[in-house]
Scaffold this active site. Structure first.
Site, PDB file in Angstrom:
ATOM      1  N   SER A 119      16.760  48.315 -11.797  1.00  0.00           N
ATOM      2  CA  SER A 119      16.314  49.696 -11.719  1.00  0.00           C
ATOM      3  C   SER A 119      16.485  50.395 -13.070  1.00  0.00           C
ATOM      4  CB  SER A 119      17.085  50.418 -10.594  1.00  0.00           C
ATOM      5  OG  SER A 119      16.582  51.708 -10.349  1.00  0.00           O
ATOM      6  N   ASP A 183       8.344  47.330  -3.603  1.00  0.00           N
ATOM      7  CA  ASP A 183       9.291  48.187  -4.324  1.00  0.00           C
ATOM      8  C   ASP A 183       8.535  49.301  -5.046  1.00  0.00           C
ATOM      9  OD1 ASP A 183      11.253  49.371  -5.825  1.00  0.00           O
ATOM     10  OD2 ASP A 183      11.940  47.522  -6.784  1.00  0.00           O
ATOM     11  N   HIS A 276      13.594  48.467  -2.906  1.00  0.00           N
ATOM     12  CA  HIS A 276      14.226  48.618  -4.217  1.00  0.00           C
ATOM     13  C   HIS A 276      15.712  48.264  -4.189  1.00  0.00           C
ATOM     14  CE1 HIS A 276      14.596  49.937  -8.297  1.00  0.00           C
ATOM     15  NE2 HIS A 276      15.499  50.833  -7.994  1.00  0.00           N
TER      16      HIS A 276
END
Length: 290
Positions: A119, A183, A276
């Site tokens: 991320s 995601d 995610h």
């Protein structure tokens, strides 16, 4: 292992977190620099993510300013190659990690290092390497084995991507973005006529059955349309069901926490959010196959 909290010059407090681990059993030694992603309960981290203003570097391109600040961008000075930091001020991510790497790698002239992150951490990983290239840190770049990111958002414009692709080829650095299924984060910030954010380099796409393929763009890269509403929700239902099946089929290591189950339920309404989570990327790494 070294774990460091490093500061953002714009906030004057500790915020960005990175880990440095050394595997002495590999041949040659391998050092791993891992940047942590956004803590869901950290307001400073979220402010970094949503700061989509540009920071432009001449002959390099435009880059996500929030990510650059988290890495150690200096007020009014940009990216000087060296800084004089007062003894009472906190360290900055890029300069602190670069110094540690130089010290560790000098002990073993064959050792290599990789940079990774999930991320926000993935964005910081590739931008850390970008600043090394900006500073022409050839000695370090020749020891860099690869950059591997997971659920990484877009970090710059097309010109920046071209700069990075040229430098990655020059220093023979492997770069791969792992994108899990739907995601939402790798599809952000938007790749449109207003923001101009672009990915670069190959992407390893993993679907919800852990089948992998290499692509140069995300599957349905801007999938914010009604056409994808039903398929995304069907997939979210399947992944909620799979969360109960996987521990039975693969063992207790794949048991999910109650928090992740709550995220998966929320994902029925907001598909792509649950995808995610770091757990899915861990599972994709362990179970994925071409």
């Amino acid at each position: 292992m070294v774990s460091r909290l490093v500061a953002i010059d714009y906030q004057q407090r500790f915020s960005t977190q990175a880990f440095i681990a050394r595997d002495t059993k590999s041949e040659p030694d391998l050092i791993v620099v891992a940047f942590r992603g956004t803590d869901p309960f950290d307001a400073d981290g979220w402010s970094t993510d949503v700061d989509i203003s540009w920071f432009e570097i001449e002959n390099v391109g435009k880059i996500h300013a929030g990510f650059m600040k988290a890495l150690g961008l200096q007020k009014d000075r940009g990216w000087p190659k060296e800084i004089q930091r007062p003894t009472n001020s906190p360290p900055f991510a890029y300069y602190s990690i670069r110094q540690i790497l130089k010290r560790i790698l000098q002990d073993n002239d064959k050792a290599k290092f990789i940079v990774t992150g999930h991320s926000l951490g993935g964005s910081l990983a590739i931008l850390f390497v970008a600043v090394l290239m900006l500073h022409e840190e050839e000695w370090l770049l020749e020891r860099l084995d690869g950059v591997y990111t997971f659920g990484q958002p877009r970090v710059g414009d097309k010109k920046f991507g071209e700069f990075m692709e040229e430098k990655l080829r020059k220093y023979s650095v492997r770069y791969c973005r792992c994108v899990y299924c739907n995601d939402i984060v790798p599809r952000l910030p938007y790749d449109d006529k207003t923001l101009f954010f672009k990915h670069f380099g190959p992407s390893l796409f993993v679907d919800s059955f852990y089948n992998c393929k290499v692509t140069w763009q995300e599957e349905n890269k801007n999938y914010f349309s009604l056409l994808w509403a039903i398929p995304k929700r069907v997939n979210a239902v399947w992944e909620l069901i799979r969360s109960f099946i996987l521990p039975i089929a693969k063992g207790p290591d794949y048991k999910e926490t109650w928090f992740l189950r709550v995220i998966r339920v929320i994902g029925l309404v907001t598909p792509g959010l649950a995808n995610h989570c770091a757990q899915d990327y861990v599972n994709a790494t362990r179970l994925g196959s071409f």
